[in-house]
Design an enzyme around this catalytic site. Structure first.
Site, PDB file in Angstrom:
ATOM      1  N   SER A  49       0.640  -1.143  -0.057  1.00  0.00           N
ATOM      2  CA  SER A  49      -0.111  -0.159  -0.065  1.00  0.00           C
ATOM      3  C   SER A  49       0.741   1.431   0.077  1.00  0.00           C
ATOM      4  CB  SER A  49      -1.108  -0.025   1.268  1.00  0.00           C
ATOM      5  OG  SER A  49      -0.066  -0.094   2.360  1.00  0.00           O
ATOM      6  N   GLY A  51       5.258   2.992  -0.094  1.00  0.00           N
ATOM      7  CA  GLY A  51       6.818   2.830  -0.266  1.00  0.00           C
ATOM      8  C   GLY A  51       7.151   1.766  -1.502  1.00  0.00           C
ATOM      9  N   ASP A 110      -3.503  -8.069   9.393  1.00  0.00           N
ATOM     10  CA  ASP A 110      -2.312  -8.407   9.988  1.00  0.00           C
ATOM     11  C   ASP A 110      -1.508  -9.561   9.195  1.00  0.00           C
ATOM     12  OD1 ASP A 110       0.207  -8.995  11.421  1.00  0.00           O
ATOM     13  OD2 ASP A 110      -0.836  -9.416  13.003  1.00  0.00           O
ATOM     14  N   TYR A 224      18.439  -2.937   3.134  1.00  0.00           N
ATOM     15  CA  TYR A 224      19.111  -1.784   3.007  1.00  0.00           C
ATOM     16  C   TYR A 224      20.534  -1.942   3.716  1.00  0.00           C
ATOM     17  CZ  TYR A 224      20.525   3.033   3.339  1.00  0.00           C
ATOM     18  OH  TYR A 224      21.227   4.348   3.359  1.00  0.00           O
ATOM     19  N   TYR A 234      22.407   1.648  11.855  1.00  0.00           N
ATOM     20  CA  TYR A 234      21.522   0.896  11.121  1.00  0.00           C
ATOM     21  C   TYR A 234      22.213  -0.509  10.723  1.00  0.00           C
ATOM     22  CZ  TYR A 234      17.918  -0.373   7.585  1.00  0.00           C
ATOM     23  OH  TYR A 234      17.168  -1.152   6.963  1.00  0.00           O
ATOM     24  N   LEU A 272      15.379   6.174   1.173  1.00  0.00           N
ATOM     25  CA  LEU A 272      14.274   7.061   0.384  1.00  0.00           C
ATOM     26  C   LEU A 272      13.398   7.496   1.873  1.00  0.00           C
ATOM     27  CD1 LEU A 272      13.355   5.434  -2.766  1.00  0.00           C
ATOM     28  CD2 LEU A 272      14.258   7.702  -2.272  1.00  0.00           C
ATOM     29  N   THR A 274      10.094   7.293   3.341  1.00  0.00           N
ATOM     30  CA  THR A 274       8.824   6.524   3.582  1.00  0.00           C
ATOM     31  C   THR A 274       8.563   6.571   5.089  1.00  0.00           C
ATOM     32  OG1 THR A 274       9.907   4.258   4.066  1.00  0.00           O
ATOM     33  CG2 THR A 274       9.739   4.920   1.761  1.00  0.00           C
TER      34      THR A 274
END
Ligand code: NAD
Ligand code: NA
Length: 395
Positions: A49, A51, A110, A224, A234, A272, A274
Site C-alpha cells: 500500500s 513505499g 495483519d 538496506y 543501521y 528514501l 517513507t
C-alpha cells in the site's frame, strides 16, 4: 471535508485522497512508458500500500499487465476522519487498474497472522490458481507471533556501544546531536523477530504447501545497507541484525523451492523517505544530503524509479548482477564512491545554519508530505473532498 496535514513528530495523522490518487497515477504513467519483457503475470505483494511495495505492485501491473493481490495493514476512513495514506493509495490503484482491465484485489489485516495467510491463499486459489512472484515489502514496528502469541517490538539501536552523531528535525531544520544507548540481547532478538526473515519464510511455506506457487516462481524482499555514517545505528545495529537474518532466509527459501525451480532474492534498495525510514534517527540528515548530491549528479530516484529499474534491469533481465553476498543491488548509484565522498564531506559541514544550502531539506520535506498526499503538484487542497473512499477490490 477539507483535509490538512496534522503532523506529530515523524508521522502525519491525516492523509489526502486526491493527493494520494495523484501520486499513484504519476507512478502508473512512469511505468507505462517502460514495459518489462517476460515480466511477472500473477503477483502477490505483501506491504503493497505504500513505499517500495506499492511501487512494486504498480510496476508489475503496468509494466507487465500482471494480475495483483495486495496485502497491507491500513486504517479505513470514518466520517470526518481520513483513512491512512495506504488506504487511499490502494483505492486509487485498484480503481484505475479495474478501469484498465487489470485484475486487482486486496486484503487488509495483519500479514503476520495465520488468518491473513489463509485468506490470501484462498483468494489465489479461487481467482488466479497460482502466483509467479511474491514481493515481500513489509515494514512494521511490531509483530505478534502466530504460533506463540508473543508480541515483539523492533527497536533502532546500536549494538555494543552508545552511538552519538547529528540528526535533523526536518520540520524545524534544526541539526542537533543525539545519543542512542545500545540495545540489549532481547532488543536484538525482538527486532529480528519483527523485521527478519521468519515471516517471509512462513508465507512461502504456506503458499507452497497449498500448491499455489508456479514453476519458476520468484520472490524478492527488500533490504538496506547504507554508508559507514549510519552503520552503527543501521546495518551494525539491531535492525541490521534483522536484515542479516532476512538475507540469510533468501538462501533457505531458494533451497526449499528447488523442485519448482523457484528463486528467492534480496534486493538492497536506496535510502528514501517513507513512513518506515522517517522514524530512523540520523537517516533524515543523511537522506537530505544524499538527495542534494544525487539530484546534482542526475541520478536521484524515488520508489517507482528504483523498482522499475529492479524489474527491468535485474529481476527480469539476463544478468541480476548479484554482489558477493548474492544480493541484488539497486542501491548502486547511492553507494557510488564519488556520491558517498561528497555526502561525507557535506556531513562534516552540516549545521542548522548550513543545511538549507548544502542539503535538500526542502526535497525531504516535500517527499514526507507527499507520502500522505499533501503538497502534491496539481492538487487543489481548498476543494472539498470525500474522505469515505472505498477500495474496490478489498475482500
Ligand atoms: P512503508 O512503511 O512505506 O511500507 C510498509 C508496508 O507494510 C505498508 O504497505 C503497510 O501497510 C505494510 N504493513 C505494515 N505492517 C503490516 C502488517 N502487520 N500486516 C500487513 N501489512 C503491514 O515501508 P518501506 O520503506 O516501503 O519498506 C518496505 C521494505 O523496504 C522494508 O523491508 C524496508 O526495510 C525496505 N527498505 C526501505 C528503504 C527506505 O529507505 N525506505 C531502503 C531500503 C529497503
Ligand atoms: Na512497502
Amino acid at each position: 471535508m477539507i483535509i490538512e496535514p496534522k503532523t506529530r513528530g515523524f508521522i502525519c495523522l491525516t492523509a489526502h485522497p486526491t493527493g494520494c490518487e495523484q501520486n499513484v497515477l504519476n507512478q502508473i504513467e512512469y511505468v507505462k512508458q517502460r514495459p518489462i519483457k517476460n515480466g511477472p503475470k500473477k503477483v502477490l505483494v505483501i506491504g503493497a500500500s505504500t513505499g517500495f511495495g506499492l511501487a512494486s505492485r504498480i510496476t508489475a501491473a503496468y509494466g507487465s499487465n500482471a494480475a495483483s493481490i495486495g496485502a497491507f495493514f491500513e486504517k479505513p476512513p470514518s466520517e470526518g476522519r481520513p483513512a491512512s495514506p495506504g488506504w487511499y493509495n490502494s483505492a486509487a490503484f485498484e480503481t484505475q487498474a479495474h478501469k484498465d482491465g487489470l485484475y486487482a484485489k486486496s486484503i487488509n489485516g495483519d500479514a503476520f497472522s495465520n488468518e491473513i495467510k489463509k485468506q490470501t491463499i484462498d483468494l489465489i486459489k479461487a481467482d488466479l490458481g497460482d502466483i509467479d512472484l511474491l514481493v515481500y515489502s513489509l515494514a512494521s514496528p511490531v509483530r505478534t507471533h502466530p504460533e506463540t502469541g508473543e508480541r515483539f517490538k523492533s527497536v533502532l539501536k546500536p549494538i555494543g556501544q552508545t552511538f552519538t552523531d547529528n540528526t535533523v528535525d526536518f520540520h524545524t531544520g534544526e541539526v542537533k546531536e543525539i545519543s542512542i544507548a545500545p540495545g540489549t540481547e532481547d532488543d536484538i532478538k525482538n527486532t529480528v523477530a519483527v523485521m527478519g526473515g521468519e515471516d517471509w519464510q512462513m508465507w512461502i511455506d504456506a503458499l507452497k504447501s497449498a500448491g499455489v506457487l508456479s514453476e519458476d516462481f520468484k520472490t524478492v524482499a527488500y533490504s538496506y545497507i547504507g554508508p559507514s555514517l549510519t552503520e552503527a545505528v543501521y546495518r551494525k545495529g539491531t535492525i541490521g541484525r534483522a536484515k542479516d537474518h532476512l538475507e540469510a532466509t533468501a538462501f533457505k527459501i531458494t533451497d526449499a523451492l528447488k523442485d519448482i525451480n523457484g528463486q528467492a532474492y534480496v534486493s538492497v534498495n536506496k535510502a528514501l523517505v517513507t513512513q518506515a525510514s522517517s522514524a530512523i534517527p540520523v537517516i533524515p540528515l543523511y537522506i537530505s544530503l544524499l538527495y542534494k548530491v544525487m539530484k546534482e549528479e542526475g541520478v536521484h530516484e524515488g520508489c517507482i524509479e528504483q523498482i522499475e529499474r529492479l524489474f527491468n534491469a535485474r529481476l527480469y533481465a539476463e544478468n541480476l548482477e548479484l554482489d558477493d553476498a548474492g544480493r541484488i543491488r539497486i542501491d548502486d548509484w547511492e553507494m557510488r564512491d564519488d556520491i558517498q565522498a561528497k555526502v561525507l564531506e557535506l556531513w562534516k559541514q552540516a549545521t542548522t545554519e548550513t543545511l538549507p544550502n548544502i542539503g535538500d531539506l526542502k526535497g525531504y520535506e516535500t517527499d514526507f508530505y507527499n507520502l500522505f498526499g499533501f503538497k502534491v503538484d496539481g492538487v487543489d487542497y481548498d476543494k472539498d473532498v470525500n474522505e469515505m473512499v472505498d477500495i474496490p477490490g478489498l475482500q
